[in-house]
Scaffold this motif. Structure first.
Motif, PDB file in Angstrom:
ATOM      1  N   ARG A 118       0.849  -1.048   0.074  1.00  0.00           N
ATOM      2  CA  ARG A 118      -0.071  -0.134  -0.004  1.00  0.00           C
ATOM      3  C   ARG A 118       1.019   1.267  -0.142  1.00  0.00           C
ATOM      4  NH1 ARG A 118      -5.384  -0.365   3.898  1.00  0.00           N
ATOM      5  NH2 ARG A 118      -5.561   1.568   2.825  1.00  0.00           N
ATOM      6  N   PHE A 119       0.227   2.330  -0.590  1.00  0.00           N
ATOM      7  CA  PHE A 119       1.116   3.583  -0.447  1.00  0.00           C
ATOM      8  C   PHE A 119       0.006   4.807  -0.405  1.00  0.00           C
ATOM      9  CE2 PHE A 119       0.794   2.008  -4.783  1.00  0.00           C
ATOM     10  CZ  PHE A 119       0.356   2.875  -5.467  1.00  0.00           C
ATOM     11  N   LYS A 120       0.364   5.844   0.300  1.00  0.00           N
ATOM     12  CA  LYS A 120      -0.380   6.950   0.336  1.00  0.00           C
ATOM     13  C   LYS A 120       0.256   8.244   0.289  1.00  0.00           C
ATOM     14  CE  LYS A 120      -3.567   4.023   3.568  1.00  0.00           C
ATOM     15  NZ  LYS A 120      -4.251   4.051   4.666  1.00  0.00           N
ATOM     16  N   GLY A 121      -0.402   9.278   0.051  1.00  0.00           N
ATOM     17  CA  GLY A 121       0.459  10.565  -0.357  1.00  0.00           C
ATOM     18  C   GLY A 121      -0.516  11.538  -0.329  1.00  0.00           C
ATOM     19  N   VAL A 122       0.094  12.816   0.016  1.00  0.00           N
ATOM     20  CA  VAL A 122      -0.358  14.074  -0.187  1.00  0.00           C
ATOM     21  C   VAL A 122       0.667  15.004  -1.001  1.00  0.00           C
ATOM     22  CG1 VAL A 122      -1.327  16.223   0.731  1.00  0.00           C
ATOM     23  CG2 VAL A 122      -1.652  14.178   2.167  1.00  0.00           C
ATOM     24  N   LEU A 123       0.131  15.224  -2.150  1.00  0.00           N
ATOM     25  CA  LEU A 123       1.158  15.997  -3.232  1.00  0.00           C
ATOM     26  C   LEU A 123       0.712  17.595  -3.488  1.00  0.00           C
ATOM     27  CD1 LEU A 123       1.484  13.312  -5.771  1.00  0.00           C
ATOM     28  CD2 LEU A 123       2.747  13.692  -3.821  1.00  0.00           C
ATOM     29  N   ALA A 124       1.833  18.181  -3.578  1.00  0.00           N
ATOM     30  CA  ALA A 124       1.710  19.656  -3.742  1.00  0.00           C
ATOM     31  C   ALA A 124       2.041  19.809  -5.531  1.00  0.00           C
ATOM     32  CB  ALA A 124       2.656  20.570  -2.993  1.00  0.00           C
ATOM     33  N   ILE A 125       1.132  19.798  -6.209  1.00  0.00           N
ATOM     34  CA  ILE A 125       1.167  19.960  -7.745  1.00  0.00           C
ATOM     35  C   ILE A 125       1.509  21.386  -8.214  1.00  0.00           C
ATOM     36  CG2 ILE A 125       0.375  19.474 -10.037  1.00  0.00           C
ATOM     37  CD1 ILE A 125       1.304  16.892  -8.257  1.00  0.00           C
TER      38      ILE A 125
ATOM     39  N   ARG B 197      -4.410  20.669  -2.484  1.00  0.00           N
ATOM     40  CA  ARG B 197      -3.654  19.253  -2.208  1.00  0.00           C
ATOM     41  C   ARG B 197      -4.089  18.095  -3.282  1.00  0.00           C
ATOM     42  NH1 ARG B 197      -4.149  22.226   2.336  1.00  0.00           N
ATOM     43  NH2 ARG B 197      -2.307  22.101   3.868  1.00  0.00           N
ATOM     44  N   PHE B 198      -3.213  17.171  -3.635  1.00  0.00           N
ATOM     45  CA  PHE B 198      -3.568  15.912  -4.407  1.00  0.00           C
ATOM     46  C   PHE B 198      -3.555  14.858  -3.278  1.00  0.00           C
ATOM     47  CE2 PHE B 198      -3.182  12.318  -6.954  1.00  0.00           C
ATOM     48  CZ  PHE B 198      -4.350  12.235  -7.575  1.00  0.00           C
ATOM     49  N   ILE B 199      -4.766  14.185  -3.058  1.00  0.00           N
ATOM     50  CA  ILE B 199      -4.716  13.203  -1.918  1.00  0.00           C
ATOM     51  C   ILE B 199      -4.738  11.643  -2.701  1.00  0.00           C
ATOM     52  CG2 ILE B 199      -5.519  12.117   0.053  1.00  0.00           C
ATOM     53  CD1 ILE B 199      -4.725  15.220   0.261  1.00  0.00           C
ATOM     54  N   PHE B 200      -3.817  10.995  -2.604  1.00  0.00           N
ATOM     55  CA  PHE B 200      -3.885   9.644  -3.190  1.00  0.00           C
ATOM     56  C   PHE B 200      -3.630   8.463  -2.305  1.00  0.00           C
ATOM     57  CE2 PHE B 200       0.335  10.509  -3.581  1.00  0.00           C
ATOM     58  CZ  PHE B 200       0.917   9.383  -3.382  1.00  0.00           C
ATOM     59  N   GLN B 201      -3.949   7.159  -2.680  1.00  0.00           N
ATOM     60  CA  GLN B 201      -3.515   6.145  -2.241  1.00  0.00           C
ATOM     61  C   GLN B 201      -3.688   4.849  -3.353  1.00  0.00           C
ATOM     62  OE1 GLN B 201      -5.392   3.570   0.690  1.00  0.00           O
ATOM     63  NE2 GLN B 201      -7.386   4.738   0.540  1.00  0.00           N
ATOM     64  N   GLY B 202      -2.862   3.793  -2.875  1.00  0.00           N
ATOM     65  CA  GLY B 202      -3.014   2.633  -3.938  1.00  0.00           C
ATOM     66  C   GLY B 202      -2.554   1.481  -3.284  1.00  0.00           C
ATOM     67  N   VAL B 203      -3.141   0.341  -4.144  1.00  0.00           N
ATOM     68  CA  VAL B 203      -2.647  -0.975  -3.683  1.00  0.00           C
ATOM     69  C   VAL B 203      -2.055  -1.673  -4.941  1.00  0.00           C
ATOM     70  CG1 VAL B 203      -3.608  -3.253  -2.924  1.00  0.00           C
ATOM     71  CG2 VAL B 203      -4.749  -1.174  -1.969  1.00  0.00           C
ATOM     72  N   HIS B 204      -0.820  -2.091  -4.717  1.00  0.00           N
ATOM     73  CA  HIS B 204       0.092  -2.451  -5.909  1.00  0.00           C
ATOM     74  C   HIS B 204      -0.447  -1.608  -6.875  1.00  0.00           C
ATOM     75  CE1 HIS B 204       1.309  -6.263  -3.902  1.00  0.00           C
ATOM     76  NE2 HIS B 204       0.094  -6.307  -3.413  1.00  0.00           N
ATOM     77  N   ALA B 205      -0.496  -1.915  -7.989  1.00  0.00           N
ATOM     78  CA  ALA B 205      -0.922  -1.056  -9.200  1.00  0.00           C
ATOM     79  C   ALA B 205      -2.146  -0.397  -9.594  1.00  0.00           C
ATOM     80  CB  ALA B 205      -0.643  -1.760 -10.591  1.00  0.00           C
ATOM     81  N   VAL B 206      -2.956  -0.683  -8.591  1.00  0.00           N
ATOM     82  CA  VAL B 206      -4.306   0.274  -8.426  1.00  0.00           C
ATOM     83  C   VAL B 206      -4.167   1.246  -7.647  1.00  0.00           C
ATOM     84  CG1 VAL B 206      -6.742  -0.217  -7.769  1.00  0.00           C
ATOM     85  CG2 VAL B 206      -5.371  -2.227  -8.668  1.00  0.00           C
ATOM     86  N   PHE B 207      -4.559   2.416  -8.143  1.00  0.00           N
ATOM     87  CA  PHE B 207      -4.231   3.777  -7.737  1.00  0.00           C
ATOM     88  C   PHE B 207      -5.452   4.749  -7.982  1.00  0.00           C
ATOM     89  CE2 PHE B 207      -1.020   7.257  -7.065  1.00  0.00           C
ATOM     90  CZ  PHE B 207      -1.925   8.158  -7.748  1.00  0.00           C
ATOM     91  N   GLU B 208      -5.781   5.463  -6.698  1.00  0.00           N
ATOM     92  CA  GLU B 208      -6.822   6.529  -6.874  1.00  0.00           C
ATOM     93  C   GLU B 208      -6.444   7.626  -6.211  1.00  0.00           C
ATOM     94  OE1 GLU B 208     -10.687   4.940  -5.499  1.00  0.00           O
ATOM     95  OE2 GLU B 208      -9.585   4.563  -3.541  1.00  0.00           O
ATOM     96  N   GLY B 209      -7.108   8.701  -6.598  1.00  0.00           N
ATOM     97  CA  GLY B 209      -6.949  10.308  -5.966  1.00  0.00           C
ATOM     98  C   GLY B 209      -7.979  11.237  -6.437  1.00  0.00           C
ATOM     99  N   THR B 210      -8.002  12.170  -5.787  1.00  0.00           N
ATOM    100  CA  THR B 210      -8.875  13.407  -5.899  1.00  0.00           C
ATOM    101  C   THR B 210      -8.184  14.519  -5.244  1.00  0.00           C
ATOM    102  OG1 THR B 210     -11.024  13.978  -5.566  1.00  0.00           O
ATOM    103  CG2 THR B 210     -10.097  13.166  -3.557  1.00  0.00           C
ATOM    104  N   PRO B 211      -8.671  15.774  -5.489  1.00  0.00           N
ATOM    105  CA  PRO B 211      -8.288  16.788  -4.976  1.00  0.00           C
ATOM    106  C   PRO B 211      -8.573  17.170  -3.703  1.00  0.00           C
ATOM    107  CG  PRO B 211      -8.906  17.584  -7.121  1.00  0.00           C
ATOM    108  CD  PRO B 211      -9.394  16.238  -6.836  1.00  0.00           C
ATOM    109  N   GLY B 212      -7.689  17.726  -2.682  1.00  0.00           N
ATOM    110  CA  GLY B 212      -8.300  17.679  -1.296  1.00  0.00           C
ATOM    111  C   GLY B 212      -8.484  19.191  -0.974  1.00  0.00           C
ATOM    112  N   LYS B 213      -8.006  19.497   0.425  1.00  0.00           N
ATOM    113  CA  LYS B 213      -7.944  20.824   0.921  1.00  0.00           C
ATOM    114  C   LYS B 213      -7.214  21.825   0.215  1.00  0.00           C
ATOM    115  CE  LYS B 213      -9.100  19.315   5.804  1.00  0.00           C
ATOM    116  NZ  LYS B 213      -8.877  19.268   7.112  1.00  0.00           N
ATOM    117  N   PRO B 214      -7.647  23.274   0.131  1.00  0.00           N
ATOM    118  CA  PRO B 214      -6.673  23.869  -0.589  1.00  0.00           C
ATOM    119  C   PRO B 214      -5.585  24.453   0.232  1.00  0.00           C
ATOM    120  CG  PRO B 214      -8.906  25.287   0.331  1.00  0.00           C
ATOM    121  CD  PRO B 214      -8.851  23.540   0.482  1.00  0.00           C
ATOM    122  N   TRP B 215      -4.303  24.829  -0.346  1.00  0.00           N
ATOM    123  CA  TRP B 215      -3.310  25.438   0.359  1.00  0.00           C
ATOM    124  C   TRP B 215      -3.578  26.705   0.621  1.00  0.00           C
ATOM    125  CZ3 TRP B 215       0.368  22.180   1.337  1.00  0.00           C
ATOM    126  CH2 TRP B 215       0.710  20.958   0.376  1.00  0.00           C
TER     127      TRP B 215
END
Length: 364
Positions: free
Chosen positions: A302-309, A315-333
């Protein structure tokens, strides 16, 4: 904008706050009402744990608790369902000779002898009879295939949402299972069950000393520090700990990753945290994630993260299990807030140096 090479498995979306949407790994079904997201899918909890850890004891206790939910229990085991007879109202058969039990508390129990997807389809037709699905895996099972069923198959993702993975751990015997040596390339199922967990029940703590319990807790944390752990005897925990986990709810991922970064604790090779200041180039992130998942997806539990794009107000919030990955915009900076990207990787034989260097190369 899609993560290249992953098809429906991952999409980075720029959207305004009034257009907040739930983004599933394999479906484009969204329900928006005045900017709020309504998810009417059936929540699913996966219960895993090694043989003798107390899974069936937990299920029977869960079915007897007064929690107000109607539960459909799927036992992914061979043989008959081991549910207390006092709960069973009557049995019936469905296609494939898979037994379904109607319980006198309004719950449903069934055994999957062949295809989980078939049983999930059968249960959709009974949607008005339950509020939550609980799947008990076989004791020797790696939870990966079941998790991926809910993340990657569109017919399933349209009707079900994965609420979380709960792992039972036998405090007395878990050490020998975690230490078991496997052939090269073969997954240690006990380690995988801990690594995938959103919550852990450290069971049978009455059979070992306080020092042994504390030692097991440290061992579990070294594998998966994101999982909440509760001690128990005879799997006696409140229903709220099992249901409503929210482990795959992206709205909760950001806080979870932030807490991990603030803890700043050291981990074994199975658990790695990476933090970096500055904005990331979207195209570089796409390329890096594609290469990472092609090369290492089997080792990334598993992998999870918060990215500044760069150029994104949120923020971009995401997580994945092996090669399956999903994400969505989160709270504003916030104005003047330092932009930081944080990622947490749980897996086997991960190279922290290479992961950090890979993320650094995505900086604008």
């Amino acid at each position: 904008m899609a993560i290249k090479g992953l098809g429906q498995q991952a999409k980075l979306r720029t959207c305004h706050k009034a257009e907040r949407r739930i983004c599933c790994s394999a479906t484009e079904e969204y329900v928006d009402v005045e900017g709020d997201v309504i998810d009417n899918r059936i929540p699913v909890t996966v219960i895993t744990g090694f043989l003798g850890s107390g899974k069936t004891t937990l299920l029977n206790a869960l079915l007897k608790q007064d929690h107000g939910r109607r539960i459909a229990v799927i036992e992914n085991e061979f043989g008959e369902i081991d549910i207390d007879s006092e709960l069973v109202a009557f049995k019936e058969s469905v296609e494939g000779d898979q037994a379904i039990m109607m319980l006198n508390n309004g719950c449903i129990c069934c055994t999957v002898k062949e295809d989980l997807l078939v049983m999930l389809e059968e249960l959709v037709a009974r949607r008005d009879k339950f509020d939550h699905v609980v799947i008990e895996t076989t004791g020797l099972a790696n939870p990966k295939p079941i998790i991926e069923t809910f993340r990657a198959f569109q017919p399933v993702a349209e009707h079900y949402s994965l609420d979380g993975v709960l792992t039972l751990v036998d405090a007395k015997h878990v050490g020998q299972h975690l230490d078991e040596e496997k052939e090269e390339g073969v997954v240690n199922e006990a380690i995988a069950q801990v690594a995938y967990a959103d919550r852990i029940i450290l069971n049978k703590t009455d059979l070992v000393s306080e020092a042994e319990v504390a030692s097991v807790e440290r061992r579990l944390s070294s594998i998966n520090n994101l999982a909440q752990v509760v001690r128990a005897q005879r799997a006696d925990v409140k229903a709220e700990y099992v249901l409503g986990i929210g482990g795959f709810d992206l709205d909760r991922v950001a806080d979870e990753v932030l807490e991990e970064a603030e803890a700043g604790s050291g981990h074994s090779h199975s658990h790695i945290s990476v933090e970096l200041e500055g904005d990331l180039d979207l195209d570089l992130v796409n390329d890096w994630m594609e290469d990472l998942l092609i090369d290492c997806s089997e080792d990334l539990y598993r992998f999870k993260g918060v990215l500044a794009i760069d150029g994104w107000p949120d923020r971009f919030i995401f997580q994945g299990v092996h090669a399956v990955f999903e994400g969505t915009p989160g709270k504003p900076w916030k104005e003047g807030e330092t932009h930081k990207s944080r990622m947490v990787f749980i897996g086997r034989e991960l190279n922290a140096k290479l992961l950090k260097e890979g993320l650094q190369q995505c900086l604008v």
